[in-house]
Scaffold this active site. Structure first.
Site, mmCIF file in Angstrom:
data_model
loop_
_atom_site.group_PDB
_atom_site.id
_atom_site.type_symbol
_atom_site.label_atom_id
_atom_site.label_comp_id
_atom_site.label_asym_id
_atom_site.label_seq_id
_atom_site.Cartn_x
_atom_site.Cartn_y
_atom_site.Cartn_z
ATOM 1 N N ASP A 13 -2.588 3.155 -8.996
ATOM 2 C CA ASP A 13 -2.076 3.470 -7.669
ATOM 3 C C ASP A 13 -1.992 4.986 -7.570
ATOM 4 O OD1 ASP A 13 -0.808 3.255 -5.140
ATOM 5 O OD2 ASP A 13 1.156 3.456 -6.067
ATOM 6 N N SER A 14 -1.719 5.469 -6.371
ATOM 7 C CA SER A 14 -1.524 6.897 -6.192
ATOM 8 C C SER A 14 -0.241 7.383 -6.860
ATOM 9 C CB SER A 14 -1.472 7.203 -4.697
ATOM 10 O OG SER A 14 -0.498 6.391 -4.081
ATOM 11 N N CYS A 76 -3.028 -0.400 -4.777
ATOM 12 C CA CYS A 76 -2.782 0.551 -3.700
ATOM 13 C C CYS A 76 -3.524 0.029 -2.480
ATOM 14 C CB CYS A 76 -3.314 1.927 -4.097
ATOM 15 S SG CYS A 76 -3.254 3.150 -2.765
ATOM 16 N N ASN A 77 -2.785 -0.147 -1.395
ATOM 17 C CA ASN A 77 -3.421 -0.677 -0.188
ATOM 18 C C ASN A 77 -4.445 0.285 0.398
ATOM 19 O OD1 ASN A 77 -1.983 -3.315 0.951
ATOM 20 N ND2 ASN A 77 -0.500 -2.115 -0.175
ATOM 21 N N GLU A 155 8.825 7.638 -3.510
ATOM 22 C CA GLU A 155 8.466 8.508 -4.638
ATOM 23 C C GLU A 155 9.678 9.309 -5.117
ATOM 24 O OE1 GLU A 155 5.554 9.259 -6.507
ATOM 25 O OE2 GLU A 155 4.731 7.435 -5.661
ATOM 26 N N CYS A 187 1.756 -1.672 2.023
ATOM 27 C CA CYS A 187 1.681 -0.462 1.208
ATOM 28 C C CYS A 187 2.496 -0.769 -0.028
ATOM 29 C CB CYS A 187 2.280 0.703 1.988
ATOM 30 S SG CYS A 187 2.559 2.188 1.014
ATOM 31 N N HIS A 189 4.117 0.939 -1.978
ATOM 32 C CA HIS A 189 5.390 1.655 -2.137
ATOM 33 C C HIS A 189 6.544 0.972 -1.398
ATOM 34 C CE1 HIS A 189 3.027 4.867 -3.838
ATOM 35 N NE2 HIS A 189 4.071 5.656 -3.963
#
Ligand code: DGL
Length: 273
Positions: A13-14, A76-77, A155, A187, A189
């Site tokens: 993922d990012s 990660c979408n 984050e 998403c 996150h």
């Protein structure tokens, strides 16, 4: 490249968001070794152009392939929305994304066939959720809206209180006013903020609204795929190795809280892509 059953599963993922998928995989497939890569030096992906996301995704995938992963899960979408076909074409290992499982979970949760999706700008612009939802059931009406500020809040580990609540309210209003009865967290996150998002969504749309994310569905699909290809690991408890491209200490702190496991003790390694 390896497709031996005892090779690890690669997940990327990012940043932190993909841990929501890693957690689901560890619940469903406890015997698997996981190598998780969070590209924290480049997060967020969701505000960037598709070309840039594809370039970043290739670098993440190449890094995990060097760890001999037997399968790659794109947790990660945004990457799933714009880069999945590229990765599938270019890699020798199977590649699984999160959008199709998320779309199926959304359709399964909706009775009115009106579904809301919150996601990054990149995912919303791609139209990937609308396409995936219509592929499951063409009668469903899907409405998506970008909710970018929820990403830095996750984050930063700012997972509760009035700031995330106000942000969620601002974004959800445009969806709940359309009478949706299911809300897809599009998403990876956002499930970190699930309790805040659910509270706000229920206040705006009533307790019947179903809040869903694709993490569990992705893990189940992964289990099916590994089973069909006879690629399941045969051990009791697998390991979790975590790689990031920046700020390993900060990552460990938030990851521990989220995974309910001591990630600091596990160790977070910093790598360059
Ligand atoms: N994990 C990303 C996603 O699921 C969101 C974070 C980002 O924008 O990088 O779309």
């Amino acid at each position: 490249v390896s497709n031996a059953s005892d090779s690890p599963i690669g997940v990327f993922d990012s940043g932190l968001g993909g841990l929501t998928v890693a957690r689901a995989i560890r619940d469903v497939l406890p015997g698997e070794d996981l190598v998780y890569l969070g590209d924290t030096a480049r997060v967020p992906y969701g505000t960037r152009s598709a070309d840039t996301v594809i370039r970043y995704a290739r670098a993440c995938a190449a890094s995990l392939v060097r760890h001999q992963v037997k399968i790659l899960v794109v947790a990660c979408n945004t990457v799933s929305a714009v880069a999945l076909d590229h990765l599938r074409d270019e890699l020798d290992v199977p590649v699984l994304g999160v959008i199709e499982p998320g779309a199926r979970a959304g359709v399964a949760a909706s009775r009115s066939r009106r579904i809301g999706v919150i996601a990054t700008q990149g995912t919303v612009s791609s139209g990937a959720y609308e396409r995936a939802i219509h592929a499951v059931d063409s009668r469903v009406e899907a409405f998506s809206t970008p909710a970018p500020l929820l990403v830095p809040l996750a984050e930063e580990g700012w997972l509760d209180g009035e700031v995330p609540e106000l942000v969620a309210e601002r974004y959800l209003h445009s969806l709940t006013s359309r009478d949706v009865d299911a809300l897809v967290l599009g998403c990876t996150h956002y499930p970190l903020l699930e309790h805040v998002i659910s509270r706000v969504a229920h206040r705006l749309a009533g307790p019947e609204l179903a809040v869903v994310d694709g993490a569990k569905a992705t893990a189940l699909e992964l289990a099916t795929l590994l089973g069909a290809r006879q690629m399941k690991a045969n051990r009791e408890r697998g390991s979790l190795r975590i790689l990031v491209t920046d700020r390993p200490g900060r990552f460990a702190e938030v990851a521990s809280r989220f995974l309910g496991a001591d990630v600091e003790a596990l160790g977070v390694e910093q790598i360059d892509l």
